[in-house]
Design an enzyme around this catalytic site. Structure first.
Site, PDB file in Angstrom:
ATOM      1  N   TYR A  34      29.361  43.916  -7.986  1.00 55.26           N
ATOM      2  CA  TYR A  34      30.367  44.605  -7.725  1.00 55.26           C
ATOM      3  C   TYR A  34      31.295  44.235  -6.450  1.00 55.26           C
ATOM      4  O   TYR A  34      32.299  44.044  -6.597  1.00 55.26           O
ATOM      5  CB  TYR A  34      29.985  46.207  -7.615  1.00 55.26           C
ATOM      6  CG  TYR A  34      31.122  47.163  -6.932  1.00 55.26           C
ATOM      7  CD1 TYR A  34      32.150  47.188  -7.754  1.00 55.26           C
ATOM      8  CD2 TYR A  34      30.948  47.402  -5.777  1.00 55.26           C
ATOM      9  CE1 TYR A  34      33.330  47.982  -7.060  1.00 55.26           C
ATOM     10  CE2 TYR A  34      32.006  48.293  -5.123  1.00 55.26           C
ATOM     11  CZ  TYR A  34      33.121  48.613  -5.796  1.00 55.26           C
ATOM     12  OH  TYR A  34      33.946  49.357  -5.189  1.00 55.26           O
ATOM     13  N   LYS A  61      34.875  42.385  -5.462  1.00 54.85           N
ATOM     14  CA  LYS A  61      35.941  42.537  -4.329  1.00 54.85           C
ATOM     15  C   LYS A  61      36.105  41.613  -3.419  1.00 54.85           C
ATOM     16  O   LYS A  61      37.253  41.186  -2.979  1.00 54.85           O
ATOM     17  CB  LYS A  61      35.387  44.014  -3.430  1.00 54.85           C
ATOM     18  CG  LYS A  61      35.134  45.069  -4.286  1.00 54.85           C
ATOM     19  CD  LYS A  61      36.575  45.568  -4.763  1.00 54.85           C
ATOM     20  CE  LYS A  61      36.484  47.104  -5.466  1.00 54.85           C
ATOM     21  NZ  LYS A  61      37.688  47.057  -6.247  1.00 54.85           N
ATOM     22  N   SER A  90      36.447  47.096  -0.331  1.00 58.52           N
ATOM     23  CA  SER A  90      35.283  48.214   0.011  1.00 58.52           C
ATOM     24  C   SER A  90      34.653  47.769   1.192  1.00 58.52           C
ATOM     25  O   SER A  90      34.411  46.326   1.327  1.00 58.52           O
ATOM     26  CB  SER A  90      34.424  48.294  -1.285  1.00 58.52           C
ATOM     27  OG  SER A  90      33.136  48.941  -0.972  1.00 58.52           O
TER      28      SER A  90
HETATM   29  P1  NAD Z   1      37.731  55.334 -10.752  1.00 56.81           P
HETATM   30  O1  NAD Z   1      36.684  54.742 -11.651  1.00 56.81           O
HETATM   31  O2  NAD Z   1      37.714  56.694 -10.620  1.00 56.81           O
HETATM   32  O3  NAD Z   1      38.972  54.903 -10.830  1.00 56.81           O
HETATM   33  C1  NAD Z   1      39.156  53.292 -11.459  1.00 56.81           C
HETATM   34  C2  NAD Z   1      40.258  53.600 -12.574  1.00 56.81           C
HETATM   35  O4  NAD Z   1      40.538  52.059 -13.155  1.00 56.81           O
HETATM   36  C3  NAD Z   1      39.783  54.542 -13.700  1.00 56.81           C
HETATM   37  O5  NAD Z   1      40.752  55.278 -13.942  1.00 56.81           O
HETATM   38  C4  NAD Z   1      39.375  53.470 -14.947  1.00 56.81           C
HETATM   39  O6  NAD Z   1      39.585  53.917 -16.346  1.00 56.81           O
HETATM   40  C5  NAD Z   1      40.398  52.379 -14.645  1.00 56.81           C
HETATM   41  N1  NAD Z   1      40.132  51.117 -15.181  1.00 56.81           N
HETATM   42  C6  NAD Z   1      38.887  50.381 -14.990  1.00 56.81           C
HETATM   43  N2  NAD Z   1      39.010  48.928 -15.635  1.00 56.81           N
HETATM   44  C7  NAD Z   1      40.291  49.030 -16.146  1.00 56.81           C
HETATM   45  C8  NAD Z   1      40.789  48.042 -16.954  1.00 56.81           C
HETATM   46  N3  NAD Z   1      40.511  46.934 -17.292  1.00 56.81           N
HETATM   47  N4  NAD Z   1      42.274  48.280 -17.208  1.00 56.81           N
HETATM   48  C9  NAD Z   1      42.980  49.348 -17.000  1.00 56.81           C
HETATM   49  N5  NAD Z   1      42.387  50.453 -16.217  1.00 56.81           N
HETATM   50  C10 NAD Z   1      41.171  50.293 -15.902  1.00 56.81           C
HETATM   51  O7  NAD Z   1      37.412  54.835  -9.262  1.00 56.81           O
HETATM   52  P2  NAD Z   1      37.811  55.338  -7.658  1.00 56.81           P
HETATM   53  O8  NAD Z   1      36.512  55.930  -7.285  1.00 56.81           O
HETATM   54  O9  NAD Z   1      39.036  56.042  -7.835  1.00 56.81           O
HETATM   55  O10 NAD Z   1      38.157  53.924  -7.139  1.00 56.81           O
HETATM   56  C11 NAD Z   1      39.303  53.241  -7.281  1.00 56.81           C
HETATM   57  C12 NAD Z   1      39.046  51.756  -6.710  1.00 56.81           C
HETATM   58  O11 NAD Z   1      38.429  51.811  -5.376  1.00 56.81           O
HETATM   59  C13 NAD Z   1      38.234  50.856  -7.483  1.00 56.81           C
HETATM   60  O12 NAD Z   1      38.500  49.505  -7.495  1.00 56.81           O
HETATM   61  C14 NAD Z   1      36.728  51.002  -6.702  1.00 56.81           C
HETATM   62  O13 NAD Z   1      36.187  49.776  -6.647  1.00 56.81           O
HETATM   63  C15 NAD Z   1      37.704  51.323  -5.339  1.00 56.81           C
HETATM   64  N6  NAD Z   1      36.412  51.783  -4.279  1.00 56.81           N
HETATM   65  C16 NAD Z   1      35.946  52.839  -4.573  1.00 56.81           C
HETATM   66  C17 NAD Z   1      34.988  53.576  -3.505  1.00 56.81           C
HETATM   67  C18 NAD Z   1      34.378  54.701  -4.005  1.00 56.81           C
HETATM   68  O14 NAD Z   1      33.318  55.088  -3.470  1.00 56.81           O
HETATM   69  N7  NAD Z   1      35.152  55.796  -4.755  1.00 56.81           N
HETATM   70  C19 NAD Z   1      34.661  52.897  -2.514  1.00 56.81           C
HETATM   71  C20 NAD Z   1      35.365  51.937  -2.336  1.00 56.81           C
HETATM   72  C21 NAD Z   1      36.133  51.203  -3.041  1.00 56.81           C
HETATM   73  N1  UFG Z   2      22.058  59.255  -1.573  1.00 55.97           N
HETATM   74  C1  UFG Z   2      20.886  59.894  -1.524  1.00 55.97           C
HETATM   75  N2  UFG Z   2      21.116  60.717  -2.795  1.00 55.97           N
HETATM   76  C2  UFG Z   2      21.611  60.602  -3.830  1.00 55.97           C
HETATM   77  C3  UFG Z   2      22.921  59.493  -3.830  1.00 55.97           C
HETATM   78  C4  UFG Z   2      22.900  58.882  -2.363  1.00 55.97           C
HETATM   79  O1  UFG Z   2      20.109  60.232  -0.702  1.00 55.97           O
HETATM   80  O2  UFG Z   2      21.505  60.981  -4.699  1.00 55.97           O
HETATM   81  C5  UFG Z   2      22.304  58.613  -0.090  1.00 55.97           C
HETATM   82  C6  UFG Z   2      22.175  57.029  -0.305  1.00 55.97           C
HETATM   83  O3  UFG Z   2      20.739  56.522  -0.039  1.00 55.97           O
HETATM   84  C7  UFG Z   2      23.048  56.652   1.080  1.00 55.97           C
HETATM   85  C8  UFG Z   2      23.876  57.774   1.268  1.00 55.97           C
HETATM   86  O4  UFG Z   2      23.561  58.761   0.434  1.00 55.97           O
HETATM   87  O5  UFG Z   2      22.242  56.440   2.154  1.00 55.97           O
HETATM   88  C9  UFG Z   2      25.576  57.343   0.501  1.00 55.97           C
HETATM   89  O6  UFG Z   2      25.273  57.121  -0.646  1.00 55.97           O
HETATM   90  P1  UFG Z   2      26.630  56.682  -1.778  1.00 55.97           P
HETATM   91  O7  UFG Z   2      25.751  56.125  -3.106  1.00 55.97           O
HETATM   92  O8  UFG Z   2      27.382  57.942  -1.845  1.00 55.97           O
HETATM   93  O9  UFG Z   2      27.429  55.745  -1.058  1.00 55.97           O
HETATM   94  P2  UFG Z   2      27.126  54.016  -0.448  1.00 55.97           P
HETATM   95  O10 UFG Z   2      27.281  53.991   0.713  1.00 55.97           O
HETATM   96  O11 UFG Z   2      25.721  53.768  -1.054  1.00 55.97           O
HETATM   97  O12 UFG Z   2      28.116  53.536  -1.659  1.00 55.97           O
HETATM   98  C10 UFG Z   2      29.446  53.581  -1.478  1.00 55.97           C
HETATM   99  C11 UFG Z   2      30.371  53.224  -2.533  1.00 55.97           C
HETATM  100  C12 UFG Z   2      29.982  51.853  -3.047  1.00 55.97           C
HETATM  101  C13 UFG Z   2      30.630  51.042  -1.817  1.00 55.97           C
HETATM  102  C14 UFG Z   2      30.004  51.510  -0.538  1.00 55.97           C
HETATM  103  C15 UFG Z   2      30.435  50.679   0.490  1.00 55.97           C
HETATM  104  O13 UFG Z   2      29.787  54.229  -3.768  1.00 55.97           O
HETATM  105  O14 UFG Z   2      30.954  51.685  -4.020  1.00 55.97           O
HETATM  106  O15 UFG Z   2      30.224  52.799  -0.382  1.00 55.97           O
HETATM  107  O16 UFG Z   2      31.756  50.919   0.693  1.00 55.97           O
HETATM  108  F1  UFG Z   2      30.204  49.409  -2.251  1.00 55.97           F
END
Ligand code: NAD
Ligand code: UFG
Length: 338
Positions: A148, A152, A124
């Site tokens: 979190y 990572k 991330s």
């Molecule tokens: P998500 O929660 O939709 O998907 C994660 C999946 O992992 C889920 O289906 C959950 O059931 C499964 N899981 C969690 N723990 C587990 C375990 N111990 N065993 C088996 N399955 C397990 O999230 P996502 O948004 O699809 O994110 C996927 C990956 O990308 C995650 O590692 C997340 O940290 C990373 N990531 C997401 C974002 C974002 O904003 N969505 C940003 C950066 C990184």
């Molecule tokens: N925001 C609002 N209102 C809301 C939600 C978010 O104003 O209800 C704003 C936040 O303050 C931020 C922007 O929208 O300025 C984006 O917020 P997100 O929560 O959507 O995303 P972040 O950038 O805070 O976080 C995301 C992922 C994290 C990851 C991070 C860096 O959710 O898991 O990007 O990659 F760590």
């Protein structure tokens, strides 16, 4: 290739499983469904015209993992499974370290035991922490500022140490920026449980009437409209980035790291107004105080992924919000009761 996808029923995982099936790969998904539904994979099968094998299992369950690798001759792994809510990780650090770190160690040990040493890992942009200048470049020193993000960073360290110790490992560390949107069919998308933490899922629930109004966290940042800037990336582009990274590492050992982002910053209000265009009317919002821990602005330097993988984002902000809205409108309660 036969690809094991951990977390493959989740948001990014389900879109990547679809991209893999469409690229001709076979897929085995392992997920414990803690934050997802198997319905996503039924819909992926419908869209792809073929299905992934699904195994409901927890990465903390070593015998279950052992049996997956025993039953399927896997060529490579894409590792999405993990807990991902920053705020929850501050409240429950042990649960986050246990699930994300121990789950990954179990996975890597099972892979090693079965001579599977290619892995693409979901990292991330949060690993860049608070002190790096923007745009973020892969060679910068990393240092996350919440539990979190530290999981990572620590998993990146584990994979880097493994690659240094044993040159048979092929590792891709993918640092995602802000994934949003949904498959253009409107059949699969993000289905957050409870109150969404992230901006676009929250706006989508306001648009569908599940939430009263968007709270914009901070209107006094030093940015063009005073709201924070982020690098939003369409989940379909992100999924394609995984297929490109998998192809790259298949023939190249070592540890490789890439930002997956667009290289551009978009403000909270720009995102809201784009979503309003998709919906066709204004949405209620209120500017409130900054959210603790938020940065004013960050985006990716996306040039390495282009140079190495030939990958870059293709979709606009309006495509992200249109596709997200189609998914939300067609599935107001996500995968439940739709
Ligand atoms: P998500 O929660 O939709 O998907 C994660 C999946 O992992 C889920 O289906 C959950 O059931 C499964 N899981 C969690 N723990 C587990 C375990 N111990 N065993 C088996 N399955 C397990 O999230 P996502 O948004 O699809 O994110 C996927 C990956 O990308 C995650 O590692 C997340 O940290 C990373 N990531 C997401 C974002 C974002 O904003 N969505 C940003 C950066 C990184
Ligand atoms: N925001 C609002 N209102 C809301 C939600 C978010 O104003 O209800 C704003 C936040 O303050 C931020 C922007 O929208 O300025 C984006 O917020 P997100 O929560 O959507 O995303 P972040 O950038 O805070 O976080 C995301 C992922 C994290 C990851 C991070 C860096 O959710 O898991 O990007 O990659 F760590």
């Amino acid at each position: 290739m036969k690809i094991l996808v951990t977390g493959g029923t989740g948001y990014i995982g389900s879109h990547t499983v679809l991209a893999l099936l469409e690229s001709g790969h076979e897929v085995v998904v392992v997920d414990n469904l803690v934050n997802s539904s198997e319905e996503s994979l039924r819909r992926v099968a419908e869209l792809a015209g073929k299905a992934a094998v699904f195994v409901e299992a927890d990465l903390l369950d070593e015998p279950a993992l052992e049996s997956v690798f025993g039953q399927h001759s896997v060529d490579a792994v894409i590792h999405f499974a993990g807990l991902k809510a920053v705020g929850e990780s501050v409240q429950q650090p042990l649960a986050y370290y246990h699930n994300n770190i121990v789950g990954t160690l179990n996975l890597l040990r099972a892979m090693d035991a079965h001579d599977v040493r290619s892995i693409v890992f979901s990292s991330s942009a949060t690993v860049y922490g608070e002190h790096n200048p923007i745009p973020y470049i892969e060679k910068m020193e990393i240092g996350a500022n919440n539990p979190y993000g530290r999981t990572k960073e620590q998993i990146e360290d584990i994979l880097t140490d493994l690659g240094a110790a044993d040159t048979r490992w092929h590792v891709a560390l993918l640092r995602y920026f802000n994934p949003v949107g949904a498959h253009p069919s409107g059949r699969i998308g993000e289905d957050p449980q409870g109150i969404p933490n992230n901006l676009v899922p929250f706006i989508a629930q306001v648009a569908v009437g599940r939430r009263e109004k968007l709270m914009v966290f901070g209107g006094d940042y030093d940015t063009p409209d005073g709201t924070a800037l982020r690098d939003y990336i369409h989940v379909v582009d992100l999924a394609d980035g995984h297929v490109a990274a998998l192809d790259y590492v298949a023939t190249r050992p070592g540890v490789h790291r890439w930002n997956l982002g667009s290289g551009r910053g978009t403000s909270v209000l720009e995102m809201l107004h784009s979503f309003e265009k998709a919906v066709g009317h204004a949405l209620p919002y209120e500017i409130t105080s900054r959210r603790p821990g938020d940065l004013p602005a960050f985006w990716a330097d996306a040039s390495s992924a282009l140079a190495d993988l030939g990958w870059s984002t293709t979709k606009t902000i309006d495509q992200m919000t249109e596709d997200h809205w189609r998914w939300q409108k067609n599935n107001p309660n996500g995968y439940n009761a739709s």
